[in-house]
Design an enzyme around this catalytic site. Structure first.
Site, PDB file in Angstrom:
ATOM      1  N   PRO A   1     -23.219  29.146  56.323  1.00  0.00           N
ATOM      2  CA  PRO A   1     -23.529  29.346  55.034  1.00  0.00           C
ATOM      3  C   PRO A   1     -25.290  29.366  54.591  1.00  0.00           C
ATOM      4  CG  PRO A   1     -22.346  26.715  55.974  1.00  0.00           C
ATOM      5  CD  PRO A   1     -23.276  27.814  57.045  1.00  0.00           C
TER       6      PRO A   1
ATOM      7  N   ILE B   1     -20.467  18.749  53.620  1.00  0.00           N
ATOM      8  CA  ILE B   1     -19.294  20.296  53.685  1.00  0.00           C
ATOM      9  C   ILE B   1     -18.040  19.651  54.927  1.00  0.00           C
ATOM     10  CG2 ILE B   1     -19.190  22.544  55.139  1.00  0.00           C
ATOM     11  CD1 ILE B   1     -21.734  23.230  54.176  1.00  0.00           C
TER      12      ILE B   1
ATOM     13  N   TYR C   1     -33.682  24.463  64.175  1.00  0.00           N
ATOM     14  CA  TYR C   1     -32.825  24.313  63.916  1.00  0.00           C
ATOM     15  C   TYR C   1     -32.512  25.758  63.972  1.00  0.00           C
ATOM     16  CZ  TYR C   1     -29.397  24.102  59.435  1.00  0.00           C
ATOM     17  OH  TYR C   1     -28.530  24.122  59.303  1.00  0.00           O
TER      18      TYR C   1
ATOM     19  N   PHE D   1     -39.415  29.776  57.582  1.00  0.00           N
ATOM     20  CA  PHE D   1     -40.343  28.950  57.912  1.00  0.00           C
ATOM     21  C   PHE D   1     -40.407  27.340  58.279  1.00  0.00           C
ATOM     22  CE2 PHE D   1     -43.809  27.137  56.175  1.00  0.00           C
ATOM     23  CZ  PHE D   1     -44.788  27.879  56.349  1.00  0.00           C
TER      24      PHE D   1
ATOM     25  N   ALA E   1     -20.785  18.721  62.411  1.00  0.00           N
ATOM     26  CA  ALA E   1     -21.732  17.785  62.810  1.00  0.00           C
ATOM     27  C   ALA E   1     -23.594  18.910  63.152  1.00  0.00           C
ATOM     28  CB  ALA E   1     -21.415  16.883  63.812  1.00  0.00           C
TER      29      ALA E   1
HETATM   30  P1  NDP Z   1     -24.283  16.117  55.934  1.00  0.00           P
HETATM   31  O1  NDP Z   1     -25.753  15.240  56.125  1.00  0.00           O
HETATM   32  O2  NDP Z   1     -24.056  16.405  54.813  1.00  0.00           O
HETATM   33  O3  NDP Z   1     -23.435  16.109  57.232  1.00  0.00           O
HETATM   34  C1  NDP Z   1     -23.651  16.434  58.580  1.00  0.00           C
HETATM   35  C2  NDP Z   1     -22.624  15.638  59.581  1.00  0.00           C
HETATM   36  O4  NDP Z   1     -23.633  15.937  60.687  1.00  0.00           O
HETATM   37  C3  NDP Z   1     -22.859  13.357  58.701  1.00  0.00           C
HETATM   38  O5  NDP Z   1     -21.509  13.864  59.039  1.00  0.00           O
HETATM   39  C4  NDP Z   1     -23.107  13.345  59.659  1.00  0.00           C
HETATM   40  O6  NDP Z   1     -22.873  11.877  60.259  1.00  0.00           O
HETATM   41  C5  NDP Z   1     -22.892  14.491  60.820  1.00  0.00           C
HETATM   42  N1  NDP Z   1     -23.609  13.838  62.397  1.00  0.00           N
HETATM   43  C6  NDP Z   1     -24.949  14.174  62.271  1.00  0.00           C
HETATM   44  N2  NDP Z   1     -25.335  13.342  63.626  1.00  0.00           N
HETATM   45  C7  NDP Z   1     -24.277  13.627  64.861  1.00  0.00           C
HETATM   46  C8  NDP Z   1     -24.562  13.322  66.288  1.00  0.00           C
HETATM   47  N3  NDP Z   1     -25.487  12.991  66.840  1.00  0.00           N
HETATM   48  N4  NDP Z   1     -22.911  12.722  66.262  1.00  0.00           N
HETATM   49  C9  NDP Z   1     -21.882  13.130  64.741  1.00  0.00           C
HETATM   50  N5  NDP Z   1     -22.149  13.615  63.967  1.00  0.00           N
HETATM   51  C10 NDP Z   1     -23.152  13.791  63.754  1.00  0.00           C
HETATM   52  O7  NDP Z   1     -24.889  17.637  55.780  1.00  0.00           O
HETATM   53  P2  NDP Z   1     -23.961  18.394  55.139  1.00  0.00           P
HETATM   54  O8  NDP Z   1     -22.676  18.529  55.135  1.00  0.00           O
HETATM   55  O9  NDP Z   1     -24.484  20.359  54.543  1.00  0.00           O
HETATM   56  O10 NDP Z   1     -23.757  19.778  56.765  1.00  0.00           O
HETATM   57  C11 NDP Z   1     -22.879  20.437  57.882  1.00  0.00           C
HETATM   58  C12 NDP Z   1     -23.125  21.495  58.324  1.00  0.00           C
HETATM   59  O11 NDP Z   1     -23.301  22.222  57.677  1.00  0.00           O
HETATM   60  C13 NDP Z   1     -24.250  21.472  59.240  1.00  0.00           C
HETATM   61  O12 NDP Z   1     -24.173  21.489  60.698  1.00  0.00           O
HETATM   62  C14 NDP Z   1     -25.291  22.007  58.447  1.00  0.00           C
HETATM   63  O13 NDP Z   1     -26.403  22.464  59.587  1.00  0.00           O
HETATM   64  C15 NDP Z   1     -24.736  22.892  58.353  1.00  0.00           C
HETATM   65  N6  NDP Z   1     -24.873  23.891  57.267  1.00  0.00           N
HETATM   66  C16 NDP Z   1     -25.600  23.202  55.923  1.00  0.00           C
HETATM   67  C17 NDP Z   1     -26.224  23.348  54.547  1.00  0.00           C
HETATM   68  C18 NDP Z   1     -26.361  23.075  53.588  1.00  0.00           C
HETATM   69  O14 NDP Z   1     -27.241  23.558  52.762  1.00  0.00           O
HETATM   70  N7  NDP Z   1     -25.895  22.360  52.845  1.00  0.00           N
HETATM   71  C19 NDP Z   1     -26.300  25.452  55.352  1.00  0.00           C
HETATM   72  C20 NDP Z   1     -26.147  26.415  56.277  1.00  0.00           C
HETATM   73  C21 NDP Z   1     -25.157  24.657  58.064  1.00  0.00           C
HETATM   74  P3  NDP Z   1     -23.674  10.328  59.708  1.00  0.00           P
HETATM   75  O15 NDP Z   1     -24.673  11.182  57.841  1.00  0.00           O
HETATM   76  O16 NDP Z   1     -22.799   9.580  59.868  1.00  0.00           O
HETATM   77  O17 NDP Z   1     -25.169  10.865  60.305  1.00  0.00           O
END
Ligand code: NDP
Length: 249
Positions: free
Chosen positions: A185, A16, A155, A150, A91
């Site tokens: 989302p 995202i 989260y 569930f 993140a």
């Molecule tokens: P991704 O796993 O593709 O992206 C998550 C990002 O967060 C990655 O770039 C990851 O880095 C980064 N990240 C994780 N831990 C850390 C940290 N400690 N410090 C800095 N960066 C960190 O997931 P999405 O793109 O799907 O998710 C993006 C957001 O959207 C999240 O907050 C998620 O909860 C939310 N979301 C997603 C949904 C979905 O269906 N996909 C639905 C609802 C919400 P790295 O990969 O290097 O670990």
């Protein structure tokens, strides 16, 4: 837009996050993508791939779950690029388990990365925004923070807490040209949802009125709208982008 705004997107190289970086750049902003420190090579490969696609993104590294690390990252971004006008807290991680089997480590990793992180970053940019009289903060929550899910006590709690934070800070900043909003989302096709077993994902999709998952670009559209200078009278809102999966009055 009156001048080129600077946006910092945490999780900027995620599924995202990448779409958000592109959409904000398309709307004329300078974009800084923040990535997780141990993932330097992956982030640089992502930056090169984006360059091929015509996008010049600045990169900064930090662990958003850690206050000191998030602060260093923000200082570096502001020193190298300039003051942050738009902060997108994107993140996030999942560590799904039913409560009876959830470890303390799984609970706290999700709370630290998905909720503490928003304090760690926002608290360190907000004074600058207030002093300059302009800012946009956009927090990426989840439909599961609105309805619970569930196997996701950690989260769902973190993502619900995120919107509480949004509403409180929206009130603290409303007089100073700063808006603070949440985008929630539904199920979006990224690495995060690839971790869900296909049969479970299929059964979830059957409950979505639109009968499909969303695309990262569909989240990015909502973020770009909230990030726009003209979207000045929306604050403390929680914008659902979920195909109708959860509706609230
Ligand atoms: P991704 O796993 O593709 O992206 C998550 C990002 O967060 C990655 O770039 C990851 O880095 C980064 N990240 C994780 N831990 C850390 C940290 N400690 N410090 C800095 N960066 C960190 O997931 P999405 O793109 O799907 O998710 C993006 C957001 O959207 C999240 O907050 C998620 O909860 C939310 N979301 C997603 C949904 C979905 O269906 N996909 C639905 C609802 C919400 P790295 O990969 O290097 O670990």
């Amino acid at each position: 837009m009156s001048e080129q705004k600077i946006a910092l997107v945490t999780g900027g190289n995620g599924g995202i996050g990448s779409a958000i970086c592109q959409e904000l750049a398309d709307s004329g902003m300078t974009v800084i993508a923040a990535y997780y420190t141990p993932e330097k090579e992956t982030a640089e490969a992502w930056q090169a791939e984006m360059k091929q696609a015509g996008y010049e993104f600045h990169l900064v590294a930090g662990d958003v779950a850690d206050y000191e690390s998030a602060g260093q990252m923000i200082k570096q971004a502001e020193a190298e690029v300039g003051p942050i006008d738009v902060l997108v807290n994107c993140a996030g991680i999942t560590r799904d388990k039913m409560l009876k089997r959830m470890t303390e480590e799984q609970w706290s990793a999700v709370i630290r990365t998905n909720l503490d992180s928003v304090f760690n970053t926002t608290q360190q940019v907000i004074n600058g925004m207030l002093e300059r009289g302009y800012g946009r903060v956009i927090n990426i929550s989840s439909v599961n923070g609105q309805k619970g899910q569930f196997g996701q006590a950690n989260y769902s709690a973190a993502k619900a807490g995120l919107h509480g934070f949004t509403m409180a800070i929206a009130q603290e900043t409303a007089l100073k040209g700063v808006t603070v909003n949440t985008v929630s989302p539904g199920y979006i096709a990224t690495d995060m949802t690839k971790a869900i077993a296909p049969e479970i994902l299929d059964s979830i999709t059957q409950t979505i009125p639109m009968r499909r998952m969303g695309e990262p670009e569909e989240i990015a559209q909502a973020v770009a709208w909230l990030a726009d200078e003209k979207t000045a009278y929306v604050t403390g809102a929680n914008i659902p982008v979920n195909g109708g999966l959860f509706m609230a009055a």
